[in-house]
Design a protein around this motif. Structure first.
Motif, PDB file in Angstrom:
ATOM      1  N   VAL A 208      26.003 -41.340 -18.026  1.00  0.00           N
ATOM      2  CA  VAL A 208      24.850 -40.932 -17.219  1.00  0.00           C
ATOM      3  C   VAL A 208      24.697 -41.874 -16.023  1.00  0.00           C
ATOM      4  N   THR A 209      24.838 -43.162 -16.291  1.00  0.00           N
ATOM      5  CA  THR A 209      24.694 -44.160 -15.228  1.00  0.00           C
ATOM      6  C   THR A 209      25.866 -44.125 -14.261  1.00  0.00           C
ATOM      7  N   GLU A 210      27.087 -44.136 -14.798  1.00  0.00           N
ATOM      8  CA  GLU A 210      28.280 -44.233 -13.960  1.00  0.00           C
ATOM      9  C   GLU A 210      28.413 -43.060 -13.004  1.00  0.00           C
ATOM     10  N   HIS A 211      28.092 -41.863 -13.471  1.00  0.00           N
ATOM     11  CA  HIS A 211      28.319 -40.669 -12.655  1.00  0.00           C
ATOM     12  C   HIS A 211      27.058 -40.169 -11.954  1.00  0.00           C
ATOM     13  N   GLY A 212      25.960 -40.904 -12.069  1.00  0.00           N
ATOM     14  CA  GLY A 212      24.749 -40.529 -11.349  1.00  0.00           C
ATOM     15  C   GLY A 212      24.177 -39.204 -11.799  1.00  0.00           C
ATOM     16  N   VAL A 213      24.076 -39.001 -13.121  1.00  0.00           N
ATOM     17  CA  VAL A 213      23.548 -37.743 -13.653  1.00  0.00           C
ATOM     18  C   VAL A 213      22.106 -37.554 -13.176  1.00  0.00           C
ATOM     19  N   THR A 214      21.824 -36.359 -12.659  1.00  0.00           N
ATOM     20  CA  THR A 214      20.491 -36.061 -12.117  1.00  0.00           C
ATOM     21  C   THR A 214      19.648 -35.199 -13.040  1.00  0.00           C
ATOM     22  N   ASP A 232      13.547 -44.484 -21.570  1.00  0.00           N
ATOM     23  CA  ASP A 232      12.837 -44.898 -20.363  1.00  0.00           C
ATOM     24  C   ASP A 232      13.615 -44.398 -19.147  1.00  0.00           C
ATOM     25  N   PRO A 233      13.111 -43.367 -18.455  1.00  0.00           N
ATOM     26  CA  PRO A 233      13.872 -42.830 -17.327  1.00  0.00           C
ATOM     27  C   PRO A 233      14.080 -43.827 -16.201  1.00  0.00           C
ATOM     28  N   ALA A 234      13.287 -44.880 -16.171  1.00  0.00           N
ATOM     29  CA  ALA A 234      13.460 -45.885 -15.117  1.00  0.00           C
ATOM     30  C   ALA A 234      14.803 -46.606 -15.229  1.00  0.00           C
ATOM     31  N   LYS A 235      15.414 -46.558 -16.418  1.00  0.00           N
ATOM     32  CA  LYS A 235      16.722 -47.189 -16.605  1.00  0.00           C
ATOM     33  C   LYS A 235      17.850 -46.368 -15.973  1.00  0.00           C
ATOM     34  N   TYR A 236      17.545 -45.123 -15.598  1.00  0.00           N
ATOM     35  CA  TYR A 236      18.564 -44.220 -15.056  1.00  0.00           C
ATOM     36  C   TYR A 236      18.046 -43.662 -13.730  1.00  0.00           C
ATOM     37  N   PRO A 237      18.171 -44.427 -12.665  1.00  0.00           N
ATOM     38  CA  PRO A 237      17.525 -44.077 -11.383  1.00  0.00           C
ATOM     39  C   PRO A 237      17.913 -42.715 -10.823  1.00  0.00           C
ATOM     40  N   SER A 238      19.124 -42.244 -11.145  1.00  0.00           N
ATOM     41  CA  SER A 238      19.547 -40.940 -10.601  1.00  0.00           C
ATOM     42  C   SER A 238      18.910 -39.772 -11.339  1.00  0.00           C
ATOM     43  N   LEU A 239      18.449 -39.979 -12.581  1.00  0.00           N
ATOM     44  CA  LEU A 239      17.967 -38.891 -13.443  1.00  0.00           C
ATOM     45  C   LEU A 239      16.542 -38.494 -13.051  1.00  0.00           C
ATOM     46  N   HIS A 240      16.422 -37.285 -12.476  1.00  0.00           N
ATOM     47  CA  HIS A 240      15.093 -36.854 -12.023  1.00  0.00           C
ATOM     48  C   HIS A 240      14.601 -35.571 -12.673  1.00  0.00           C
ATOM     49  N   THR A 241      15.430 -34.924 -13.510  1.00  0.00           N
ATOM     50  CA  THR A 241      15.026 -33.647 -14.097  1.00  0.00           C
ATOM     51  C   THR A 241      15.414 -33.581 -15.567  1.00  0.00           C
ATOM     52  N   LEU A 253       4.985 -33.987 -27.520  1.00  0.00           N
ATOM     53  CA  LEU A 253       6.201 -34.420 -26.839  1.00  0.00           C
ATOM     54  C   LEU A 253       6.261 -33.899 -25.403  1.00  0.00           C
ATOM     55  N   ILE A 254       5.748 -32.699 -25.175  1.00  0.00           N
ATOM     56  CA  ILE A 254       5.700 -32.177 -23.804  1.00  0.00           C
ATOM     57  C   ILE A 254       4.886 -33.129 -22.923  1.00  0.00           C
ATOM     58  N   GLU A 255       3.710 -33.501 -23.405  1.00  0.00           N
ATOM     59  CA  GLU A 255       2.862 -34.411 -22.631  1.00  0.00           C
ATOM     60  C   GLU A 255       3.530 -35.775 -22.465  1.00  0.00           C
ATOM     61  N   ASP A 256       4.168 -36.238 -23.521  1.00  0.00           N
ATOM     62  CA  ASP A 256       4.833 -37.540 -23.498  1.00  0.00           C
ATOM     63  C   ASP A 256       5.930 -37.577 -22.435  1.00  0.00           C
ATOM     64  N   PHE A 257       6.846 -36.615 -22.495  1.00  0.00           N
ATOM     65  CA  PHE A 257       7.982 -36.661 -21.577  1.00  0.00           C
ATOM     66  C   PHE A 257       7.605 -36.234 -20.158  1.00  0.00           C
ATOM     67  N   HIS A 258       6.600 -35.400 -20.040  1.00  0.00           N
ATOM     68  CA  HIS A 258       6.076 -35.105 -18.704  1.00  0.00           C
ATOM     69  C   HIS A 258       5.566 -36.397 -18.057  1.00  0.00           C
ATOM     70  N   GLY A 259       4.845 -37.186 -18.850  1.00  0.00           N
ATOM     71  CA  GLY A 259       4.338 -38.457 -18.329  1.00  0.00           C
ATOM     72  C   GLY A 259       5.449 -39.429 -17.987  1.00  0.00           C
ATOM     73  N   ARG A 260       6.466 -39.503 -18.844  1.00  0.00           N
ATOM     74  CA  ARG A 260       7.583 -40.406 -18.575  1.00  0.00           C
ATOM     75  C   ARG A 260       8.295 -40.032 -17.276  1.00  0.00           C
ATOM     76  N   MET A 261       8.536 -38.741 -17.097  1.00  0.00           N
ATOM     77  CA  MET A 261       9.250 -38.323 -15.896  1.00  0.00           C
ATOM     78  C   MET A 261       8.380 -38.452 -14.655  1.00  0.00           C
ATOM     79  N   LYS A 262       7.103 -38.132 -14.793  1.00  0.00           N
ATOM     80  CA  LYS A 262       6.200 -38.239 -13.647  1.00  0.00           C
ATOM     81  C   LYS A 262       6.104 -39.682 -13.163  1.00  0.00           C
ATOM     82  N   SER A 263       6.233 -40.647 -14.085  1.00  0.00           N
ATOM     83  CA  SER A 263       6.128 -42.057 -13.709  1.00  0.00           C
ATOM     84  C   SER A 263       7.262 -42.508 -12.793  1.00  0.00           C
ATOM     85  N   VAL A 264       8.363 -41.725 -12.765  1.00  0.00           N
ATOM     86  CA  VAL A 264       9.481 -42.054 -11.865  1.00  0.00           C
ATOM     87  C   VAL A 264       9.686 -40.939 -10.847  1.00  0.00           C
TER      88      VAL A 264
END
Length: 459
Positions: A208-214, A232-241, A253-264
């Motif tokens: 995920v990190t090496e190939h810049g998975v989005t 923690d999505p912050a560990k994978y800067p390219s991952l936005h979706t 879990l929907i609320e949890d991961f929505h919050g995690r992704m929204k934070s980045v």
């Protein structure tokens, strides 16, 4: 539809080898001169398997995507029932009667039918996918090229997939959701990183990190894994979706991961699909997730939703509960149980009766309320609950939980761990997809049948 855009790329996560879209399209010539008819493709998570899939699709050959771990006897039954022209590897040792073993530099080991089947596949037929999980005799869903093209275009639009996107093989390619992720990214000119070990494998997150998975596509059980991993999505800067389908994801879990992704500044898309719709029916826009929490969204572009009431009439009025109906160009042609069915045309007329209970809100957003039929989903695989009950000792019942099957056994479950393992082995799924509970007596309706509603309320 041409499946691979010239700018699309496949990347082998282990070797780093890159296969461009132009090379994928050129591979279609591998089927020239082969016995005409359906191609069976066991689909391990490898670049070679994707090349075989794309080459068959581009050659206009109808093809079935199969679990490469199918028992030899199940594959033999499929071959006997559907009479494929070509079966690609990996293959069991015993070549079926009427087939010859051969090998091709581009396609690998093959079984090739000595004479074409008398049942000629319909010219619209493009892809066959197994349904009903591993219970009984699975039927094949017949998908046309037009249905695949329509759903691919709809999802590219709904998710905004572009050539700059990079995804990774977090789902099997023979599973309809995994196939859809592959199709949409190849068609959009994006990149697909092929990594076979999955979320818990040593190579997955480095890839995920090496190939810049989005973007990352997952089913509910995988979100449970991510939570345990303290993702923690912050560990994978390219991952936005992040996208989710394959069963109901818990609201927590929907609320949890929505919050995690929204934070980045990222996004979470909740979707609803069925193999019979090639496979995605709805997408909940990420920017409306909080407002529409619990919904799976409106129909994908080109589709229409309604509900069928007990009296047979249809409604699109808000808050009216009934069987969810979907109309759209991505609906299957129908099912197939034998080779003769492969010659059939469109049995559905663009209408899919989903078997799910639900309702629409005033904006046309769908909320799923339950199932009409006795099926459940585990890890995205649909299972017949009645078949599972037939595998259980003594009086017992099975109901669908959130991405698991809950088994109630009368008079003591005995060794619950062993029972979970037995079900997992028989159904080729991980044991964590099953939960065993002891119950003194099964609740009954006045007609003496099991009261499943009461059991479901106890989940």
């Amino acid at each position: 539809m041409t499946l691979p855009h010239p700018d699309a790329r496949l990347i082998d996560a282990v070797t780093g080898a890159v296969v461009p879209g132009t090379a994928l399209a050129a591979a279609a010539g591998a089927y020239a001169g082969r016995t005409p008819g359906v191609v069976f493709l066991p689909m391990p998570t490898t670049v070679d398997a994707v090349v075989r899939y794309v080459s068959a699709f581009e050659a206009g050959r109808p093809l079935a995507l199969l679990d490469p771990t199918l028992p030899a006897e199940t594959l033999a039954d499929f071959v006997d029932r559907f009479e494929p022209a070509v079966v690609a590897g990996p293959l069991p040792d015993d070549t079926p009667k009427g087939y010859r073993f051969t090998s091709d530099e581009r396609l690998g080991p093959l079984w090739e039918r000595e004479t074409p089947s008398a049942a000629v596949p319909h010219p619209d037929l493009a892809v066959l996918l197994a349904t009903s999980g591993s219970t009984g005799n699975p039927k094949l869903v017949r998908l046309s090229r037009a249905a695949i093209a329509a759903n691919t275009a709809s999802i590219i639009e709904a998710l905004g997939i572009t050539g700059a996107d990079v995804t990774v093989s977090s789902l099997p390619f023979y599973y309809s959701f995994g196939m859809s992720v592959l199709n949409t990214h190849l068609a959009a000119g994006a990149t697909v990183v092929v990594e076979a070990d999955g979320l818990l494998g040593r190579g997955f997150w480095p890839a995920v990190t090496e190939h810049g998975v989005t973007s990352l596509a997952l089913v509910p059980s995988q979100y449970e894994i991510l939570r345990r991993l303290r993702f923690d999505p912050a560990k994978y800067p390219s991952l936005h979706t992040l996208t989710q389908a394959g069963g109901r994801l818990r609201t927590e879990l929907i609320e949890d991961f929505h919050g995690r992704m929204k934070s980045v500044s990222g996004r979470l898309f909740v979707m609803y699909g069925q193999t019979e719709a090639a496979p995605r029916l709805t997408t909940l826009p990420a920017d409306r997730l909080t407002e529409k929490l619990g919904s799976v969204g409106p129909a994908v572009p080109g589709g229409q939703l309604s509900v069928r009431l007990d009296d047979g009439t249809e409604s699109t009025e808000p808050d009216v509960r009934g069987e969810v109906l979907y109309r759209g160009p991505n609906v299957m042609l129908g099912y197939a149980e034998t080779a003769a069915d492969l010659a059939r045309g469109d049995d559905q007329g663009g209408l899919l009766e989903t078997g799910d209970l639900g309702h629409l809100d005033a904006d046309g957003y769908l909320f799923i309320d339950g199932r009409l039929k006795r099926f459940g989903k585990v890890f995205g695989v649909r299972l017949n609950l009645d078949d599972i009950e037939g595998m259980l000792p003594g009086p017992a019942a099975a109901v669908a939980g959130d991405d698991k099957i809950i088994v109630f056994v009368v008079g003591g479950a005995g060794d619950a761990t062993r029972l979970r393992q037995d079900l997992a082995e028989r159904l080729k799924l991980h044991w964590s997809g099953f939960e065993v509970r002891d119950i003194g007596a099964l609740p009954l309706l006045s007609n003496g049948k099991t009261d499943y509603r009461t059991l479901e309320s106890a989940r």
